[in-house]
Motif scaffolding. Structure first.
Motif, PDB file in Angstrom:
ATOM      1  N   THR A   1     -14.369  -0.363   3.108  1.00 53.61           N
ATOM      2  CA  THR A   1     -13.703  -0.243   1.815  1.00 53.61           C
ATOM      3  C   THR A   1     -14.521  -0.940   0.741  1.00 53.61           C
ATOM      4  OG1 THR A   1     -11.520  -0.108   2.810  1.00 53.61           O
ATOM      5  CG2 THR A   1     -11.622  -0.908   0.566  1.00 53.61           C
TER       6      THR A   1
ATOM      7  N   TYR B   1     -10.798   8.261  -6.798  1.00 52.71           N
ATOM      8  CA  TYR B   1     -10.364   6.897  -7.021  1.00 52.71           C
ATOM      9  C   TYR B   1     -10.769   6.391  -8.388  1.00 52.71           C
ATOM     10  CZ  TYR B   1      -8.773   2.334  -6.232  1.00 52.71           C
ATOM     11  OH  TYR B   1      -8.063   1.189  -6.356  1.00 52.71           O
TER      12      TYR B   1
ATOM     13  N   THR C   1      -5.839  13.216   0.592  1.00 52.50           N
ATOM     14  CA  THR C   1      -7.037  13.459   1.387  1.00 52.50           C
ATOM     15  C   THR C   1      -7.292  12.236   2.245  1.00 52.50           C
ATOM     16  OG1 THR C   1      -8.402  12.592  -0.366  1.00 52.50           O
ATOM     17  CG2 THR C   1      -8.069  14.975  -0.304  1.00 52.50           C
TER      18      THR C   1
ATOM     19  N   ASP D   1       0.835  -1.202   0.000  1.00 55.60           N
ATOM     20  CA  ASP D   1       0.000   0.000   0.000  1.00 55.60           C
ATOM     21  C   ASP D   1       0.869   1.251   0.000  1.00 55.60           C
ATOM     22  OD1 ASP D   1      -2.673   1.263   0.298  1.00 55.60           O
ATOM     23  OD2 ASP D   1      -1.777   2.013   2.148  1.00 55.60           O
ATOM     24  N   PHE D   2       0.348   2.335  -0.617  1.00 50.21           N
ATOM     25  CA  PHE D   2       1.158   3.556  -0.754  1.00 50.21           C
ATOM     26  C   PHE D   2       1.405   4.241   0.577  1.00 50.21           C
ATOM     27  CE2 PHE D   2      -1.981   7.223  -0.851  1.00 50.21           C
ATOM     28  CZ  PHE D   2      -3.067   6.478  -0.460  1.00 50.21           C
TER      29      PHE D   2
ATOM     30  N   SER E   1     -13.515  10.813  -3.996  1.00 47.52           N
ATOM     31  CA  SER E   1     -12.350  10.012  -3.626  1.00 47.52           C
ATOM     32  C   SER E   1     -11.211  10.148  -4.618  1.00 47.52           C
ATOM     33  CB  SER E   1     -12.742   8.553  -3.509  1.00 47.52           C
ATOM     34  OG  SER E   1     -13.037   8.049  -4.786  1.00 47.52           O
TER      35      SER E   1
ATOM     36  N   ALA F   1      -8.140   6.415 -10.586  1.00 53.61           N
ATOM     37  CA  ALA F   1      -7.083   5.441 -10.325  1.00 53.61           C
ATOM     38  C   ALA F   1      -7.243   4.183 -11.165  1.00 53.61           C
ATOM     39  CB  ALA F   1      -7.088   5.063  -8.848  1.00 53.61           C
TER      40      ALA F   1
ATOM     41  N   MET G   1      -5.476  -5.395  -5.335  1.00 56.11           N
ATOM     42  CA  MET G   1      -5.565  -5.724  -3.917  1.00 56.11           C
ATOM     43  C   MET G   1      -6.895  -6.381  -3.562  1.00 56.11           C
ATOM     44  SD  MET G   1      -4.166  -2.137  -2.580  1.00 56.11           S
ATOM     45  CE  MET G   1      -2.471  -1.786  -2.248  1.00 56.11           C
TER      46      MET G   1
ATOM     47  N   GLY H   1      -5.406  12.080  -4.923  1.00 54.25           N
ATOM     48  CA  GLY H   1      -5.957  10.812  -4.406  1.00 54.25           C
ATOM     49  C   GLY H   1      -5.388  10.400  -3.075  1.00 54.25           C
ATOM     50  N   GLY H   2      -4.070  10.606  -2.893  1.00 52.03           N
ATOM     51  CA  GLY H   2      -3.451  10.106  -1.688  1.00 52.03           C
ATOM     52  C   GLY H   2      -3.449  11.098  -0.552  1.00 52.03           C
TER      53      GLY H   2
ATOM     54  N   GLN I   1     -11.887   3.213  10.194  1.00 51.35           N
ATOM     55  CA  GLN I   1     -12.305   3.847   8.943  1.00 51.35           C
ATOM     56  C   GLN I   1     -13.595   3.220   8.415  1.00 51.35           C
ATOM     57  OE1 GLN I   1      -9.756   1.861   9.386  1.00 51.35           O
ATOM     58  NE2 GLN I   1      -9.193   0.704   7.576  1.00 51.35           N
ATOM     59  N   PRO I   2     -14.326   3.952   7.533  1.00 56.91           N
ATOM     60  CA  PRO I   2     -15.525   3.369   6.922  1.00 56.91           C
ATOM     61  C   PRO I   2     -15.162   2.179   6.027  1.00 56.91           C
ATOM     62  CG  PRO I   2     -15.411   5.746   6.558  1.00 56.91           C
ATOM     63  CD  PRO I   2     -14.093   5.324   7.120  1.00 56.91           C
TER      64      PRO I   2
ATOM     65  N   ASP J   1      -7.775   6.131   6.340  1.00 57.73           N
ATOM     66  CA  ASP J   1      -9.000   6.191   5.536  1.00 57.73           C
ATOM     67  C   ASP J   1      -9.223   4.846   4.856  1.00 57.73           C
ATOM     68  OD1 ASP J   1      -7.408   6.085   3.227  1.00 57.73           O
ATOM     69  OD2 ASP J   1      -7.146   8.255   3.260  1.00 57.73           O
ATOM     70  N   GLU J   2     -10.268   4.787   4.044  1.00 56.06           N
ATOM     71  CA  GLU J   2     -10.642   3.495   3.470  1.00 56.06           C
ATOM     72  C   GLU J   2     -10.018   3.254   2.103  1.00 56.06           C
ATOM     73  OE1 GLU J   2     -12.453   6.160   3.895  1.00 56.06           O
ATOM     74  OE2 GLU J   2     -14.193   6.278   2.572  1.00 56.06           O
ATOM     75  N   GLU J   3      -8.995   4.060   1.750  1.00 55.72           N
ATOM     76  CA  GLU J   3      -8.396   3.896   0.429  1.00 55.72           C
ATOM     77  C   GLU J   3      -7.130   3.063   0.475  1.00 55.72           C
ATOM     78  OE1 GLU J   3      -7.916   7.557  -1.656  1.00 55.72           O
ATOM     79  OE2 GLU J   3     -10.038   8.046  -1.404  1.00 55.72           O
ATOM     80  N   TYR J   4      -7.058   2.142  -0.458  1.00 52.47           N
ATOM     81  CA  TYR J   4      -5.889   1.284  -0.572  1.00 52.47           C
ATOM     82  C   TYR J   4      -5.457   1.296  -2.029  1.00 52.47           C
ATOM     83  CZ  TYR J   4      -7.369  -0.696   3.905  1.00 52.47           C
ATOM     84  OH  TYR J   4      -7.736  -0.876   5.214  1.00 52.47           O
ATOM     85  N   MET J   5      -4.192   1.559  -2.275  1.00 54.88           N
ATOM     86  CA  MET J   5      -3.683   1.485  -3.648  1.00 54.88           C
ATOM     87  C   MET J   5      -2.167   1.303  -3.632  1.00 54.88           C
ATOM     88  SD  MET J   5      -4.037   5.393  -4.984  1.00 54.88           S
ATOM     89  CE  MET J   5      -5.296   6.169  -4.003  1.00 54.88           C
TER      90      MET J   5
ATOM     91  N   GLY K   1      -9.934  10.510   5.716  1.00 52.83           N
ATOM     92  CA  GLY K   1     -10.627  10.855   6.945  1.00 52.83           C
ATOM     93  C   GLY K   1     -12.076  10.432   6.952  1.00 52.83           C
ATOM     94  N   ASN K   2     -12.877  11.264   7.538  1.00 45.76           N
ATOM     95  CA  ASN K   2     -14.208  10.844   7.919  1.00 45.76           C
ATOM     96  C   ASN K   2     -15.229  10.705   6.822  1.00 45.76           C
ATOM     97  OD1 ASN K   2     -15.006  10.023  10.350  1.00 45.76           O
ATOM     98  ND2 ASN K   2     -14.826  12.037  11.314  1.00 45.76           N
TER      99      ASN K   2
ATOM    100  N   THR L   1     -13.061   1.273  -2.738  1.00 46.74           N
ATOM    101  CA  THR L   1     -11.982   2.257  -2.739  1.00 46.74           C
ATOM    102  C   THR L   1     -10.644   1.554  -2.579  1.00 46.74           C
ATOM    103  OG1 THR L   1     -12.413   2.539  -0.394  1.00 46.74           O
ATOM    104  CG2 THR L   1     -13.315   4.193  -1.855  1.00 46.74           C
ATOM    105  N   MET L   2     -10.523   0.420  -3.237  1.00 51.54           N
ATOM    106  CA  MET L   2      -9.293  -0.360  -3.175  1.00 51.54           C
ATOM    107  C   MET L   2      -8.905  -0.700  -4.598  1.00 51.54           C
ATOM    108  SD  MET L   2      -8.839  -3.796  -0.976  1.00 51.54           S
ATOM    109  CE  MET L   2      -7.363  -4.042  -0.028  1.00 51.54           C
ATOM    110  N   HIS L   3      -7.595  -0.682  -4.855  1.00 51.69           N
ATOM    111  CA  HIS L   3      -7.137  -0.998  -6.205  1.00 51.69           C
ATOM    112  C   HIS L   3      -7.421  -2.468  -6.530  1.00 51.69           C
ATOM    113  CE1 HIS L   3      -4.209  -1.383  -9.569  1.00 51.69           C
ATOM    114  NE2 HIS L   3      -4.705  -0.191  -9.834  1.00 51.69           N
TER     115      HIS L   3
END
Lengths: 251, 164
Positions: A192, B158, B147, A51-52, B156, B161, A205, B144-145, A189-190, B125-129, B149-150, A200-202
């Motif tokens: 994914t 995303y 931001t 992950d980044f 997003s 992406a 992954m 993208g990277g 976190q909320p 946060d809920e982002e994975y990349m 949070g709540n 919100t995942m690539h």
């Protein structure tokens, strides 16, 4: 003779039939679960990119999310068995209720421990009393409470009825766990992976994650069927068909 | 359905419905007490107490992190992009702490909008990349990277992406 579903389900309600049919399914289910879990784990741990922001520690998600899914879904399995047991007084539903509790508890423990392990490097703490963590801990206590309550009764029927009521009351916690991250400010976190919105995942992954989730569902089914079969043997130990099985196995 | 079973079905529905109503009333009574932290807007509205241990949460404002030389003391601003809280902290920050990243700080509000923290937790946060995707996003001007949070309704970045 054509295959008839209503008759099939009716037969499945009989412990003897469930024991037999479950025994036929088990090797297949176990094999499928092993395939998904092995491929998913190797893909997720060795081949998925890091992950980044989190680096490699995000890989805990490949155990955390599937086990948390099963912890929630397994509660509905248990509560549904409880409802069937209350309404139709089915022996097999009593057994399913009893057997689902320890498996669900194990999955909840796995979700909590993997979550804490991830929380330490990411949040900076093992545990925080936010709405998600606390409601998940309540879920563990519900599972353990039902398991303990069931074993506190001499008569199985009475145990099943009381545990079914507790299981039904506890269902209210499941949507609370699921929505806690949206309803309140939490450290967690909320979600994914959502049903209604894009993830919100690539893709590189979430693909192995999906394999792990399917693998955990099949694993749960395998464990539940096996546990139910053992419980059937214990309860029906005085019947002819169980004694025949024991004799045939040479014990 | 057999009348007896129908009656039992109603009992089951009554149990589930009753428990749900009870839970709804409890959570209605608790309301914001269920929140782990106060947002900077809550603090600006005076909802958060002074000189009492509590938590505040939001994003670390970009460019606001100031360190005092070699010391562990650090000052930064926590914001929800409507209101700000000035936070001072002395101690080790979690690895994930960064400008533009979510945090939850524990401590006391010594004056309105001024917070002395004893613990800083990073909120993920809920982002994975993968890193390459994040770099590509930054080059193309999407943040993208940066931001997080709540807010789940936040754009997003995303969707972009998935092109890479």
């Amino acid at each position: 003779m054509a295959f008839r579903w209503p008759q099939f389900f009716h037969k499945l309600g009989s412990p003897r039939w469930f024991y037999r049919i479950g025994g036929l399914w088990l090797p297949w289910l176990a094999g499928i679960a092993a395939c998904f879990l092995v491929i998913g784990a190797i893909w997720g741990l060795a081949f998925a990119p890091e992950d980044f922001k989190q680096g490699n520690s995000y890989r805990i998600i490949f155990v955390h999310v599937p086990s948390a899914f099963i912890a929630l879904a397994g509660y509905y399995v248990m509560a549904t068995a409880g409802a069937i047991s209350l309404i139709w007084k089915m022996k097999l539903a009593d057994i399913a209720l009893k057997c689902a509790a320890p498996i669900g508890a194990a999955m909840t423990v796995l979700a909590l421990i993997s979550g804490a392990t991830w929380g330490k490097p990411t949040w900076g703490t093992w545990w925080v009393w936010d709405a998600r963590n606390t409601s998940m801990l309540v879920l563990l206590f519900l599972y353990l409470g039902i398991y303990a309550l069931y074993n506190a009764f001499e008569r199985e029927e009475q145990a099943a009825r009381i545990c079914a009521v507790l299981a039904l009351v506890g269902t209210v916690n499941i949507p609370i766990i699921y929505k806690s991250v949206d309803w309140w400010f939490t450290l967690h976190q909320p979600a994914t992976i959502k049903l209604t919105e894009p993830t919100t995942m690539h893709a590189s992954m979430w693909q192995p994650l999906l394999l792990m989730i399917v693998g955990f569902y099949v694993l749960y089914t395998t464990l539940l069927i096996e546990r139910i079969r053992v419980e059937i043997l214990v309860r029906e130990r005085r019947t002819r068909w169980v004694q025949d099985i024991v004799l045939a196995s040479g014990a | 359905m057999h009348p007896v079973r129908k009656q039992r079905l109603y009992i089951v529905l009554f149990i589930v419905l009753g428990a749900s109503i009870a839970a709804a009333l409890i959570f209605y009574a608790l309301r914001e007490n269920m929140n782990l932290f106060y947002s900077p807007s809550d603090i600006a509205d005076g909802k958060a107490p002074l000189n009492t241990r509590m938590r505040a949460g939001g994003m670390v404002r970009e460019g606001s992190v100031q360190r005092q030389g070699e010391a562990l003391e650090v000052n930064f601003i926590v914001t929800d992009y409507a209101n700000d809280v000035a936070v001072s902290y002395e101690g080790i920050l979690p690895d994930m702490f960064a400008e533009g990243q979510g945090v939850v700080v524990t401590g006391t509000q010594t004056a309105p909008g001024v917070f002395v923290a004893t613990e800083v937790l990073a909120k993920h946060d809920e982002e994975y990349m993968p890193p390459e995707v994040s770099e590509a996003l930054e080059k193309s001007g999407h943040s993208g990277g940066e931001t997080g949070g709540n807010s789940s309704s936040r754009p997003s970045g995303y969707d972009a992406a998935s092109q890479y």
